[in-house]
Design a protein around this motif. Structure first.
Motif, PDB file in Angstrom:
ATOM      1  N   LEU A 139       0.821  -1.209   0.000  1.00 34.82           N
ATOM      2  CA  LEU A 139       0.000   0.000   0.000  1.00 34.82           C
ATOM      3  C   LEU A 139       0.856   1.260   0.000  1.00 34.82           C
ATOM      4  O   LEU A 139       0.519   2.249  -0.646  1.00 34.82           O
ATOM      5  N   PHE A 140       1.958   1.229   0.730  1.00 40.84           N
ATOM      6  CA  PHE A 140       2.856   2.370   0.849  1.00 40.84           C
ATOM      7  C   PHE A 140       4.276   1.889   0.564  1.00 40.84           C
ATOM      8  O   PHE A 140       5.054   1.637   1.482  1.00 40.84           O
ATOM      9  N   ASP A 141       4.608   1.767  -0.720  1.00 44.84           N
ATOM     10  CA  ASP A 141       5.885   1.125  -1.049  1.00 44.84           C
ATOM     11  C   ASP A 141       7.088   2.063  -0.927  1.00 44.84           C
ATOM     12  O   ASP A 141       8.220   1.612  -0.870  1.00 44.84           O
ATOM     13  N   GLY A 142       6.872   3.390  -0.898  1.00 43.74           N
ATOM     14  CA  GLY A 142       7.976   4.335  -0.700  1.00 43.74           C
ATOM     15  C   GLY A 142       9.055   4.277  -1.754  1.00 43.74           C
ATOM     16  O   GLY A 142      10.230   4.551  -1.469  1.00 43.74           O
ATOM     17  N   LYS A 143       8.701   3.975  -3.007  1.00 40.70           N
ATOM     18  CA  LYS A 143       9.708   3.744  -4.042  1.00 40.70           C
ATOM     19  C   LYS A 143      10.186   4.998  -4.761  1.00 40.70           C
ATOM     20  O   LYS A 143      11.167   4.945  -5.489  1.00 40.70           O
ATOM     21  N   ARG A 144       9.500   6.098  -4.585  1.00 40.03           N
ATOM     22  CA  ARG A 144       9.952   7.311  -5.278  1.00 40.03           C
ATOM     23  C   ARG A 144      11.203   7.897  -4.625  1.00 40.03           C
ATOM     24  O   ARG A 144      11.488   7.647  -3.454  1.00 40.03           O
ATOM     25  N   ALA A 145      11.928   8.687  -5.401  1.00 40.83           N
ATOM     26  CA  ALA A 145      13.206   9.221  -4.946  1.00 40.83           C
ATOM     27  C   ALA A 145      13.026  10.259  -3.845  1.00 40.83           C
ATOM     28  O   ALA A 145      11.991  10.942  -3.765  1.00 40.83           O
ATOM     29  N   LEU A 146      14.042  10.390  -3.018  1.00 36.62           N
ATOM     30  CA  LEU A 146      14.041  11.349  -1.919  1.00 36.62           C
ATOM     31  C   LEU A 146      13.794  12.760  -2.447  1.00 36.62           C
ATOM     32  O   LEU A 146      14.435  13.207  -3.392  1.00 36.62           O
ATOM     33  N   GLY A 147      12.873  13.474  -1.824  1.00 35.17           N
ATOM     34  CA  GLY A 147      12.585  14.862  -2.180  1.00 35.17           C
ATOM     35  C   GLY A 147      11.480  15.059  -3.190  1.00 35.17           C
ATOM     36  O   GLY A 147      10.979  16.178  -3.351  1.00 35.17           O
ATOM     37  N   THR A 148      11.089  13.987  -3.899  1.00 32.06           N
ATOM     38  CA  THR A 148      10.068  14.147  -4.945  1.00 32.06           C
ATOM     39  C   THR A 148       8.666  14.345  -4.377  1.00 32.06           C
ATOM     40  O   THR A 148       7.733  14.632  -5.126  1.00 32.06           O
ATOM     41  N   SER A 149       8.498  14.223  -3.067  1.00 37.06           N
ATOM     42  CA  SER A 149       7.196  14.496  -2.451  1.00 37.06           C
ATOM     43  C   SER A 149       6.984  15.980  -2.196  1.00 37.06           C
ATOM     44  O   SER A 149       5.887  16.409  -1.844  1.00 37.06           O
ATOM     45  N   GLY A 150       8.042  16.788  -2.362  1.00 38.28           N
ATOM     46  CA  GLY A 150       7.930  18.213  -2.084  1.00 38.28           C
ATOM     47  C   GLY A 150       7.927  18.517  -0.596  1.00 38.28           C
ATOM     48  O   GLY A 150       8.063  17.619   0.256  1.00 38.28           O
ATOM     49  N   LEU A 151       7.773  19.793  -0.270  1.00 38.30           N
ATOM     50  CA  LEU A 151       7.654  20.245   1.107  1.00 38.30           C
ATOM     51  C   LEU A 151       6.166  20.375   1.428  1.00 38.30           C
ATOM     52  O   LEU A 151       5.336  19.788   0.751  1.00 38.30           O
ATOM     53  N   SER A 152       5.818  21.161   2.434  1.00 36.68           N
ATOM     54  CA  SER A 152       4.413  21.367   2.809  1.00 36.68           C
ATOM     55  C   SER A 152       4.109  22.860   2.810  1.00 36.68           C
ATOM     56  O   SER A 152       4.804  23.650   3.464  1.00 36.68           O
ATOM     57  N   SER A 153       3.076  23.261   2.090  1.00 36.52           N
ATOM     58  CA  SER A 153       2.701  24.669   2.026  1.00 36.52           C
ATOM     59  C   SER A 153       1.755  25.035   3.163  1.00 36.52           C
ATOM     60  O   SER A 153       1.188  24.175   3.832  1.00 36.52           O
ATOM     61  N   LEU A 154       1.557  26.343   3.375  1.00 36.50           N
ATOM     62  CA  LEU A 154       0.638  26.821   4.394  1.00 36.50           C
ATOM     63  C   LEU A 154      -0.789  26.360   4.142  1.00 36.50           C
ATOM     64  O   LEU A 154      -1.599  26.279   5.065  1.00 36.50           O
ATOM     65  N   GLU A 155      -1.099  26.051   2.892  1.00 35.87           N
ATOM     66  CA  GLU A 155      -2.451  25.617   2.543  1.00 35.87           C
ATOM     67  C   GLU A 155      -2.596  24.102   2.524  1.00 35.87           C
ATOM     68  O   GLU A 155      -3.656  23.585   2.185  1.00 35.87           O
ATOM     69  N   GLY A 176       4.504  21.203  -1.842  1.00 40.74           N
ATOM     70  CA  GLY A 176       5.141  22.298  -2.569  1.00 40.74           C
ATOM     71  C   GLY A 176       6.131  22.995  -1.682  1.00 40.74           C
ATOM     72  O   GLY A 176       6.755  22.378  -0.802  1.00 40.74           O
ATOM     73  N   GLY A 177       6.296  24.290  -1.875  1.00 46.06           N
ATOM     74  CA  GLY A 177       7.127  25.076  -0.987  1.00 46.06           C
ATOM     75  C   GLY A 177       6.296  25.612   0.165  1.00 46.06           C
ATOM     76  O   GLY A 177       5.130  25.244   0.342  1.00 46.06           O
ATOM     77  N   GLY A 178       6.881  26.510   0.951  1.00 44.82           N
ATOM     78  CA  GLY A 178       6.141  27.052   2.081  1.00 44.82           C
ATOM     79  C   GLY A 178       4.997  27.955   1.675  1.00 44.82           C
ATOM     80  O   GLY A 178       3.913  27.902   2.251  1.00 44.82           O
ATOM     81  N   GLY A 214       9.715  37.931   9.370  1.00 49.70           N
ATOM     82  CA  GLY A 214      10.015  37.038  10.474  1.00 49.70           C
ATOM     83  C   GLY A 214      10.549  35.709  10.014  1.00 49.70           C
ATOM     84  O   GLY A 214      11.199  35.614   8.966  1.00 49.70           O
ATOM     85  N   VAL A 215      10.264  34.670  10.777  1.00 55.60           N
ATOM     86  CA  VAL A 215      10.830  33.347  10.516  1.00 55.60           C
ATOM     87  C   VAL A 215       9.713  32.326  10.299  1.00 55.60           C
ATOM     88  O   VAL A 215       8.588  32.474  10.805  1.00 55.60           O
ATOM     89  N   TYR A 216      10.062  31.293   9.551  1.00 55.03           N
ATOM     90  CA  TYR A 216       9.147  30.201   9.244  1.00 55.03           C
ATOM     91  C   TYR A 216       9.864  28.899   9.558  1.00 55.03           C
ATOM     92  O   TYR A 216      11.042  28.732   9.250  1.00 55.03           O
ATOM     93  N   PHE A 217       9.149  27.980  10.208  1.00 60.83           N
ATOM     94  CA  PHE A 217       9.704  26.670  10.510  1.00 60.83           C
ATOM     95  C   PHE A 217       8.662  25.604  10.174  1.00 60.83           C
ATOM     96  O   PHE A 217       7.472  25.779  10.463  1.00 60.83           O
ATOM     97  N   SER A 218       9.098  24.505   9.584  1.00 61.34           N
ATOM     98  CA  SER A 218       8.185  23.428   9.256  1.00 61.34           C
ATOM     99  C   SER A 218       8.879  22.089   9.419  1.00 61.34           C
ATOM    100  O   SER A 218      10.055  21.934   9.077  1.00 61.34           O
TER     101      SER A 218
END
Length: 317
Positions: free
Chosen positions: A51-67, A71-73, A308-312
Motif C-alpha cells: 500500500l505504501f511502497d515508498g519507491k519514489r526518490a528522496l525529495g520528490t514528495s515536495g515540502l508542505s505549504s501553508l495551505e 510544494g514550498g512554504g 520574520g521566521v518560518y519553521f516546518s
C-alpha cells in the motif's frame, strides 16, 4: 535375562513418557505471554508495504505549504505528496510555525498521494493576532481559523525523470474561515472561497536546480485568513507563484532557495502585499524533512513590514 529385557523396555517407555511433558513445557514457555494478543504476520507487513511502497526518490514528495498541498512554504508545486509509486500510495503529515512582526500562525495538515497521480490534502491554520488584536479592535489575542481542503491531479511528466518535460498538475482548494462576524467587519464579502491552479515543476539533477511556476485563480484575502473578496474587488484574477531551489552537490538532502507569490487587492481597509521568502530545507530521509526560512509578507491588516521566521517539520512515507 528376560526380566532384565523387560525392565529395560519399561525404563525406556517411562523415559519417553517423561520426555514428552518436558518438551511440551518448553514449547509452552516459548509461546506468547498473551496468547490472545494478535501477532504481526508477514502477510500484514507485505500488505502495508504494497500500500505504501515508498519507491519514489528522496525529495520528490515536495515540502508542505501553508495551505496543506505539497510544494514550498508559500507556493504550491506540481508534486504529489508522499513517496508511493504509481502502483501504491503515500502520506505526509506536517506542522508549520510562522512568527512575524505583529502576528504568528500555526498550521497542521496531511496529504494522501494516490498512485503518484492524485493528491488529497487538508490543513488548519491558527492565525493569532497577539497584542495587535486589541489595536484592531477585535480583542487581544484574537485568533482566526482557516480550514483548507484540496485536490491535485498530475497530468503528465515527472519532476525527477531524465527528460526535459516538466511535471504539470492542476488543482483546486476549498477554504472556510471560522468567524463570519469579524470577516465581514473588515470588508470581506465571503467566509468561504475556492482556488484553482496549474503548477509546472521540474528538477534538473545535473545542475542541481529546481524550478516551479504556478498560476492561481483566487480572491482570498491573506490566502483566506481574512475571508474572500471585498469592497474593492469580488472577482477571480490570476496570481503568480514561483520557486527556485538549488541542491548543492556537497550536501546531499539539502535544498536552498527563494519563493515569490503575488496577492490580490480586494479590500480598501486591509491592502495586501506580495510575499517573498528565502528557505533552507533538509531531507534527513524519506520520513523526516525540516525547513527553515526568512519570510517577508508586507502589509497584513493595516500593519506594514511583516517579516520574520518560518519553521516546518514534515514526516511521511
Amino acid at each position: 535375562m528376560a526380566g532384565i529385557v523387560a525392565l529395560t523396555m519399561m525404563l525406556a517407555l517411562t523415559a519417553t513418557g517423561l520426555a514428552q511433558p518436558v518438551t511440551t513445557r518448553l514449547r509452552q514457555s516459548q509461546a506468547p505471554a498473551f496468547p490472545n494478543e494478535a501477532q504481526p504476520s508477514d502477510q500484514e507487513n507485505l500488505t502495508f508495504r504494497s500500500l505504501f511502497d515508498g519507491k519514489r526518490a528522496l525529495g520528490t514528495s515536495g515540502l508542505s505549504s501553508l495551505e496543506g498541498a505539497s510544494g514550498g512554504g508559500i507556493a504550491t508545486w506540481a508534486t504529489i505528496g508522499g513517496y508511493g509509486s504509481n502502483k501504491s500510495m503515500g502520506m505526509a503529515f506536517h506542522y508549520s510555525y510562522v512568527n512575524i512582526t505583529n502576528y504568528w500562525d500555526q498550521n497542521a495538515g496531511a496529504v494522501l498521494g494516490i498512485h503518484d497521480r492524485v493528491e488529497i490534502s487538508y490543513s488548519h491554520n491558527f492565525f493569532q493576532t497577539r497584542g495587535t488584536g486589541a489595536l484592531l479592535g477585535i480583542g487581544r489575542g484574537y485568533q482566526f481559523d482557516l480550514d483548507t481542503g484540496g485536490i491535485k491531479v498530475r497530468l503528465f511528466g515527472h519532476i525527477a525523470d531524465k527528460t526535459l518535460i516538466p511535471q504539470i498538475s492542476i488543482g483546486g482548494m476549498y477554504k472556510h474561515d471560522g468567524d463570519s462576524k469579524v470577516i465581514h467587519e473588515v470588508g470581506s464579502k465571503h467566509v468561504n472561497g475556492g482556488d484553482a491552479y496549474v503548477a509546472v515543476t521540474k528538477l534538473f539533477p545535473k545542475i542541481g536546480l529546481l524550478v516551479d511556476t504556478t498560476m492561481r485563480l483566487t480572491k482570498g484575502n491573506q490566502w483566506g485568513i481574512l475571508g474572500f473578496g471585498g469592497d474593492r474587488n469580488d472577482n477571480y484574477y490570476p496570481q503568480f507563484e514561483g520557486s527556485l531551489g538549488y541542491l548543492p552537490w556537497f550536501a546531499p538532502g539539502l535544498v536552498v532557495g527563494v519563493e515569490y507569490r503575488t496577492k490580490p487587492r480586494n479590500q480598501n481597509f486591509t491592502p495586501e502585499s506580495n510575499w517573498f521568502d528565502v528557505y533552507a530545507s533538509y531531507f534527513v530521509n524519506k520520513h523526516l524533512n525540516i525547513t527553515a526560512a526568512y519570510v517577508s509578507l508586507g502589509t497584513i491588516a493595516t500593519f506594514r513590514n511583516q517579516t520574520g521566521v518560518y519553521f516546518s517539520a514534515q514526516t511521511g512515507f
